[in-house]
Motif scaffolding. Structure first.
Motif, PDB file in Angstrom:
ATOM      1  N   ALA A   1      74.829   6.346 -14.133  1.00 30.85           N
ATOM      2  CA  ALA A   1      74.207   5.049 -13.859  1.00 30.85           C
ATOM      3  C   ALA A   1      72.801   5.021 -14.452  1.00 30.85           C
ATOM      4  CB  ALA A   1      74.157   4.785 -12.363  1.00 30.85           C
ATOM      5  N   VAL A   2      72.392   3.874 -14.947  1.00 28.37           N
ATOM      6  CA  VAL A   2      71.064   3.735 -15.556  1.00 28.37           C
ATOM      7  C   VAL A   2      69.984   3.994 -14.506  1.00 28.37           C
ATOM      8  CG1 VAL A   2      69.468   2.115 -16.658  1.00 28.37           C
ATOM      9  CG2 VAL A   2      71.900   2.080 -17.258  1.00 28.37           C
ATOM     10  N   PRO A   3      69.059   4.920 -14.751  1.00 33.05           N
ATOM     11  CA  PRO A   3      67.993   5.197 -13.778  1.00 33.05           C
ATOM     12  C   PRO A   3      67.198   3.936 -13.432  1.00 33.05           C
ATOM     13  CG  PRO A   3      68.013   6.867 -15.502  1.00 33.05           C
ATOM     14  CD  PRO A   3      68.964   5.795 -15.931  1.00 33.05           C
ATOM     15  N   GLY A   4      66.930   3.759 -12.156  1.00 34.72           N
ATOM     16  CA  GLY A   4      66.162   2.604 -11.715  1.00 34.72           C
ATOM     17  C   GLY A   4      66.974   1.346 -11.492  1.00 34.72           C
ATOM     18  N   SER A   5      68.279   1.408 -11.786  1.00 38.09           N
ATOM     19  CA  SER A   5      69.110   0.200 -11.635  1.00 38.09           C
ATOM     20  C   SER A   5      69.778   0.118 -10.265  1.00 38.09           C
ATOM     21  CB  SER A   5      70.186   0.158 -12.720  1.00 38.09           C
ATOM     22  OG  SER A   5      71.120   1.221 -12.545  1.00 38.09           O
ATOM     23  N   GLN A   6      69.742   1.204  -9.489  1.00 39.09           N
ATOM     24  CA  GLN A   6      70.466   1.247  -8.226  1.00 39.09           C
ATOM     25  C   GLN A   6      69.712   0.490  -7.127  1.00 39.09           C
ATOM     26  OE1 GLN A   6      69.362   3.884  -9.965  1.00 39.09           O
ATOM     27  NE2 GLN A   6      70.900   5.487 -10.147  1.00 39.09           N
ATOM     28  N   ARG A   7      70.447  -0.323  -6.387  1.00 39.94           N
ATOM     29  CA  ARG A   7      69.916  -0.987  -5.198  1.00 39.94           C
ATOM     30  C   ARG A   7      70.996  -0.965  -4.128  1.00 39.94           C
ATOM     31  NH1 ARG A   7      66.704  -6.476  -6.417  1.00 39.94           N
ATOM     32  NH2 ARG A   7      66.036  -5.994  -4.299  1.00 39.94           N
TER      33      ARG A   7
END
Length: 604
Positions: free
Chosen positions: A114-120
């Motif tokens: 997963a793209v770093p910083g994209s998780q919420r």
């Protein structure tokens, strides 16, 4: 100015997580104020490099001040993670009819790439089982747009939300006005997809003389729902029904381009439209009778799947003499899987969505569904939220709303506590007074496991919603091909040429979709879209985002020809370490079998 002026330039942001750099390779220092002598009657420029440290909307304010004059300019910078968003949801049903306790554990599945910083990640609790579903639909309760199917889905969603509010006697005048306006606009939009013979199609009528059986059935069903809230002309409905009558085969079925099961599904949905209105049932009695006999003749050849349930349901609606027998057979074959009533072809589940929602059909008309069965069915609807919306989902939800009050326990008193693997913890308290209020808690992006403990009595739905981005991968396909060529025209304008073809006739998709996301810092020009739509009659629709950095092209494929389009891109702003753009080519019903490629203008 008539004299040289010492000018101070200040740059500020509303978000602190923004490095303002004087040089592109400056990674440690920031300089927000610069002084420069501007010669008289001359202009000069200042260059700053902005390095956002997190996602969000940055309001950038630039102030220029001298002893003679001053000025201020504000611009907005929207920073989003690269890649394709993946929205997921997991639900846990708390049902304690008597005082007691329950424990459960929810895992959050986010891949390592997963793209770093994209998780919420967000945890929510509500005492109304329909609230999460309605929140999804309310997102769609907006102004209808897009092709005929997109527009119709929004009409149906608006209608279902309004029906939900009416069943609960819930007063929200502003929302009701908005939805009624959406329905009126949606209806007018849908008329642009209506053809001279009364049928409806996916795209606006140009040179085609006829629409599509499936789109006509969906449109008439959705307009019948909307009739409760907005005026729909009788002649629109009657002409559509006349078209469907003319397309019925001699044996009573509606012929699809695919399998026997698709013929049965298409026939069942078509008959459902005739059977929703008593006048239509009477006027088109011969059509209905032929269709019911077809379903009756074919039913014993069907396996116990969602298709057989749907056929039995329509036979039940049509008061066929064999319907009760079929329903009894289906009831004896049904079993609970993951706490949901489902019919399957073996150990392997069919579509999670269809096997759950269609199980409701056998009792739609009885109005006597036991509460526990309702919970099983409703839970299945909720757990299928990750599936793409389909007509069958909407049919089940629309009917299930009739029983919503049975599922709202008036004396709920629950305490739901949680703790994740990052030591974040909290409590939700649900009472009679707040059971319909959605309570939320945002978890850290590194959370992967949540332990829940519920105490008390009543009903609640716990939802974990999470989103992450994945980078598109270059992918070949045995069905679709795509080739990309790049042309450098100037420092501002470049050209992107995309050629797409279908490699086989063995596809269930009539239309091909080209999904384009441009390289960061670039945007499409409006001119290029106008030109390709006018020059190529195979292209049925083009949609692009407000920022013109994304576009979707729909075209009707010709197996013997390759479609090529040339698009003009304009560099909107300079981006260091610009992220590549990507293109996906796939069929309307086979996205997972599509082809994809990335591209990048390397003079960036």
């Amino acid at each position: 100015m008539s004299q040289d002026a010492l000018t101070n330039l200040t740059i500020e942001s509303n978000i602190e997580d923004l490095d303002i750099l004087e040089h592109s390779d400056d990674i440690s220092t920031t300089k927000q104020i610069v002084s420069k002598l501007i010669p008289s009657q001359k202009r000069d420029k200042f260059t700053y490099f902005l390095k956002p440290l997190k996602r969000g909307q940055y309001n950038i304010t630039v102030k220029a001040m001298s002893s003679k004059a001053s000025d201020t300019v504000q611009k907005t910078l929207l920073v989003e993670p690269q890649g394709i968003p993946q929205e997921m949801s997991k639900s846990y049903l708390v049902h304690l009819p008597e005082e007691g306790s329950l424990e459960d554990e929810i895992t959050i599945d986010i891949p390592e790439n997963a793209v770093p910083g994209s998780q919420r990640i967000e945890l929510s609790v509500v005492g109304d089982i329909f609230r999460p579903l309605m929140m999804i639909l309310q997102k769609l309760a907006r102004v209808p747009y897009g092709n005929g199917e997109d527009n119709m889905k929004l009409i149906v969603s608006n209608s279902i939300v309004l029906k939900y509010l009416n069943v609960l006697n819930y007063s929200d005048p502003s929302l009701e006005i908005k939805i009624r306006q959406n329905l009126e606009l949606g209806y007018q939009n849908q008329l642009s997809f209506k053809y001279l013979d009364g049928s409806f199609g996916l795209f606006e009528r140009k040179t085609e003389r006829t629409g599509d059986i499936w789109q006509t059935i969906f449109s008439l069903w959705g307009l019948q729902l909307a009739q409760d809230f907005v005026y729909v002309q009788d002649k629109v409905m009657n002409r559509g029904l006349d078209y469907l009558q003319s397309k019925q085969q001699k044996n009573g079925c509606y012929k699809s381009e695919n399998s026997l099961e698709d013929d049965v599904k298409l026939t069942a949905f078509g008959l459902m439209v005739f059977l929703m209105d008593e006048d239509s049932r009477t006027k088109y009695n011969e059509t209905v009778s032929k269709g019911l006999e077809y379903l009756n003749d074919i039913w014993s050849n069907l396996e116990y799947t969602p298709i057989s349930v749907m056929a039995a349901y329509v036979l039940f609606l049509g008061e066929h003499e064999k319907a009760e027998d079929y329903l009894k057979i289906l009831t004896s074959k049904a079993h609970l899987t993951n706490d949901q009533e489902q019919w399957t072809k073996s150990e392997t589940l069919q579509s999670h969505l269809e096997t759950t929602t269609e199980s409701l059909m056998k009792v739609f008309e009885s109005q006597e569904i036991p509460e526990q069965n309702l919970l099983h069915i409703a839970r299945g609807l909720i757990l299928s939220k990750n599936e793409e919306s389909s007509i069958i989902h909407m049919v089940a939800l629309n009917t299930l709303i009739t029983f919503v009050k049975k599922l709202l326990l008036s004396d709920t008193n629950l305490n739901i506590s949680f703790k994740d693997d990052q030591n974040k913890s909290g409590d939700f308290l649900l009472t009679k007074e707040n059971s319909e209020v959605l309570q939320k808690f945002e978890l850290t992006s590194s959370s992967r496991n949540i332990k829940l403990k519920s105490k008390g009595h009543g009903f609640a739905l716990v939802d974990v919603n999470y989103v992450y981005n994945l980078l598109p991968q270059n992918q070949t396909s045995s069905i679709y091909s795509t080739n990309i060529s790049l042309e450098y025209y100037s420092k501002v304008f470049n050209y992107l040429t995309i050629c797409s073809s279908v490699l086989t006739n063995d596809t269930h998709s009539k239309f091909v979709i080209i999904d384009i996301n441009v390289q960061s810092g670039y945007a499409f020009t409006e001119t290029s879209f106008n030109e390709i739509e006018n020059l190529n009659e195979d292209i049925k629709s083009i949609k692009f985002s407000n920022a013109r950095d994304k576009a979707v092209i729909y075209y009707e494929y010709d197996p013997s020809n390759e479609l090529c389009v040339e698009l003009e891109l304009r560099r909107s702003y300079n981006v260091l370490n610009s992220k590549p753009g990507w293109i996906m080519v796939y069929g309307e019903q086979s996205k997972e079998q599509g082809a994809s490629n990335s591209f990048k203008f390397y003079d960036s």
